[in-house]
Structures are given as C-alpha cells and as structure tokens.
Design a protein around this motif. Sequence first.
Motif, short mmCIF file in Angstrom:
data_model
loop_
_atom_site.label_atom_id
_atom_site.label_comp_id
_atom_site.label_asym_id
_atom_site.label_seq_id
_atom_site.Cartn_x
_atom_site.Cartn_y
_atom_site.Cartn_z
N VAL A 163 36.37 44.68 32.05
CA VAL A 163 36.46 43.96 33.32
C VAL A 163 35.17 43.16 33.54
N VAL A 206 39.56 41.32 31.47
CA VAL A 206 40.29 41.42 32.74
C VAL A 206 39.35 40.95 33.84
N GLU A 207 39.77 39.94 34.59
CA GLU A 207 38.91 39.37 35.62
C GLU A 207 39.10 40.05 36.97
N ALA A 208 37.99 40.26 37.65
CA ALA A 208 37.97 40.69 39.05
C ALA A 208 37.22 39.60 39.81
N ALA A 233 41.41 45.47 39.25
CA ALA A 233 41.13 45.17 37.85
C ALA A 233 40.96 46.47 37.04
N ALA A 261 43.10 47.50 33.87
CA ALA A 261 42.40 47.75 32.60
C ALA A 261 42.77 49.10 32.01
N PHE A 270 33.49 48.17 32.32
CA PHE A 270 33.14 47.13 33.30
C PHE A 270 31.81 46.55 32.88
#
Length: 400
Positions: free
Chosen positions: A114, A135-137, A153, A157, A166
């Motif tokens: 993330v 994975v975008e937040a 996210a 994930a 992260f």
Amino acid sequence: MRRTDPLNRLTLEELRQRTSMKWRTHPADVLPLWVAEMDVPLAEPVAEALRAATALGDTGYPYGSAYAEALAAFAAERWGWEGLRVEHTAIVPDVMMGIVEVLRLITDPGDAVVVCSPVYPPFYAFLSHDARQVVEAPLGPDLRVDMAALEDAFVRARRGRRRAAFLLSNPHNPTGVVHARRELEAMAALARAHGVRVVSDEIHAPLVLPGAAFTPFLSVSGAENAFMLASASKAWNLAGLKAAVAVAGPEAADELRLLPEEVSHGPSHLGVIAHTAAFRDGGPWLDELLLGLDANRHLLGELAAEHLPDVRYHRPEGTYLAWLDCTRLGLDSGPGGDGPGVVSDVAGPAKMFLDKARVAVSSGHVFGSGGEGHVRLNFATTPGILREALSRMGEAVRGL
C-alpha cells in the motif's frame, strides 16, 4: 539581513559546471528545479572526512557500525528518540534498494504493498519491477493521510490472506507533509489490526522546517514490528555517495538478520564515511541549511502569489519540495507514457513550463492518483534562481 546559508553560496555559472543529472539532463537555458539535488556546496565536515579517506587510500569495502551509531546519536539529539538500537540495523546500498530488500523479507511476489498517493514515483517502479502489486490509498483533500482510505486499502491488500505491507513516506514526498505523532499512531494501529507490516522511508527526516516536528515511525506505540530506512542523502546532498541504514523495530530484528549478506556489499565505503560524518558532525551546517530552506519556502509563496495567482501553493512542513496545484490552468497531463514511476515523463503543466518557460519541474502524473494537473518544484536553490524561475513561469502562464 544578508543570508549566509549554503543555498546562497554558489552562482548559476558555478552550478552549470556540475555534471550530475540535475544539471545535465536539460539544455543550458533551462533552470532545473526538478530532481532532488540541492544547489549547495558540500558540508565541510563531510568534505574533510572524504579528503582524509582518499589521502589514506581508504577506498576499500565498508565495515563496522559507525554509520548506525552516528544515526542513533543524531536521532536522540534531534528527535528525542533513544530507541534506535545499533544491533537492529543493517547497511544497505541506498534507501530504495533497502526498501526492496526489506519488502522481500516480509512479502512474497504477487503480494500487495500500500502507498499513499500521490507519492514518490520510484515507489511504483521498484515495487512493480519486484513483482509486488501496488494498492493506492489516496491522500485527503488536505494532503494528509486519509485513515478511512488507508484502512480500505489494507483490507484490499489482505484479500486472500496474502501478506501485505504499507510503504510510508515520512515526511511525505511530494507534498512536504510531516506526519504528526497522532497520525503515525493511528497508522500503526490500523496496520496491526489488519496484519499489515510497515516500512517507513525517512530519507527526508532531517529536513523538517520550523513549525513542525519529526516523529520516527519506530518511536510510536504499535510500530514494534516495523522497519525504517534512513540516510543523510537528502539533507546533506549526498545522492552520489551511496549508503543507507535499515532499522528494525524490536519485533522485526530477527527478520532483518535474514537480509542476504551480499546486500551489505552494495554501499560505497566512501558513502558510508560521508554519511557518518554528516550525521555526526554536520549539525551546524544542517541548521544553516534549514534557515535557508525556511526563507525559500516563504519566498516561493510570495513569488507564486505574484506570478502564478491561479496556481495553489501547498506550503510544505518539511523537505525542500513544493507541490503546486495547477489544475486551474486547464492543462491536461496528456499521454501517460508508461504510467506512474517513470520519472522522465513530462506532460501537462510540467511540459508547458519546460517548453515555454524553460524551467524544469517534476510532472505530477508520475506520482500516481491525485498527481495529474500538479507539479513538484525543488526550492533548494539560490533565491536568485528561484525568482527567475517563477518570473519565467508566470510569463508562460500569461501567454496561454
């Protein structure tokens, strides 16, 4: 009052003699305010350490824990953090390669990592090249971490019970946000709750400007199984002298010991010497630099208001990077090229400023979701260059 900081000591003519990426990528008529190199002379303690090493022919392989010891002493003095244990560290080639090696310890190919977009473009490139899914937040409208988006996210994930991590930018690049302790504690709690491991990129940590305070991620409750990566690269302009330190929280120390032995062969011995000298003896120089950066961020705000009234300037709390919202100019980013992570891609406002103003800034779209219509500007330069660049950029906008 006459400025005496390192940002006021070199002329444009002297800077143009440099052969690094910042000054050689573009033609000589372009003012380069893009890649993260500063327009400063080398700090004297660092220069003296390198002179002493070369005089001795001390150019072999790196050895010992002096770098980690210097970082620990710096962290205790500057951040009030006594928890950096030298035995929980490892020398790595640089911060990004260290991130990759740490992520290999705690995730597998195909696992998700993330990131909080918009974020440093190599996060995308290095993760994708190492077969990790990004994975975008997205950050919130205030450019701070949106905890609801981060938790969502984390859930995505971890689908299928895969391992996940992260990758935190602390302070955040490109926005210059310095995460508050309460924010870091919330991130740590969410990561614990969802079984996500945290790796914190703290390369800009020494560059926190007046009005903000830096908090090492490993110093907050809940971060005991996390990792951080640090170096003197950004704060003392040592990108060409490769060396960084990976630090494990107490619960992650055994994992860090599994780092392949050959990873420690990547750092330059001269790099280790330079970074050690910076953290150990470079404090006074850094203090002068921070005064100059503070003055420049204020100057940039004044110049942006004068020359770019339709561009929103987000005043950074740390780093020497300014995130400029140019969406009101109505310039599309255009073709995305190879997408996030391709630093050479220049589109939208950045392309216009390069073509019409002859000022090179970083194109926002390569920083991921939320970056389109923005540019990142490096204000670690002389006040004169900054004034000339903003004047050119304003003239270019008026000519649209």
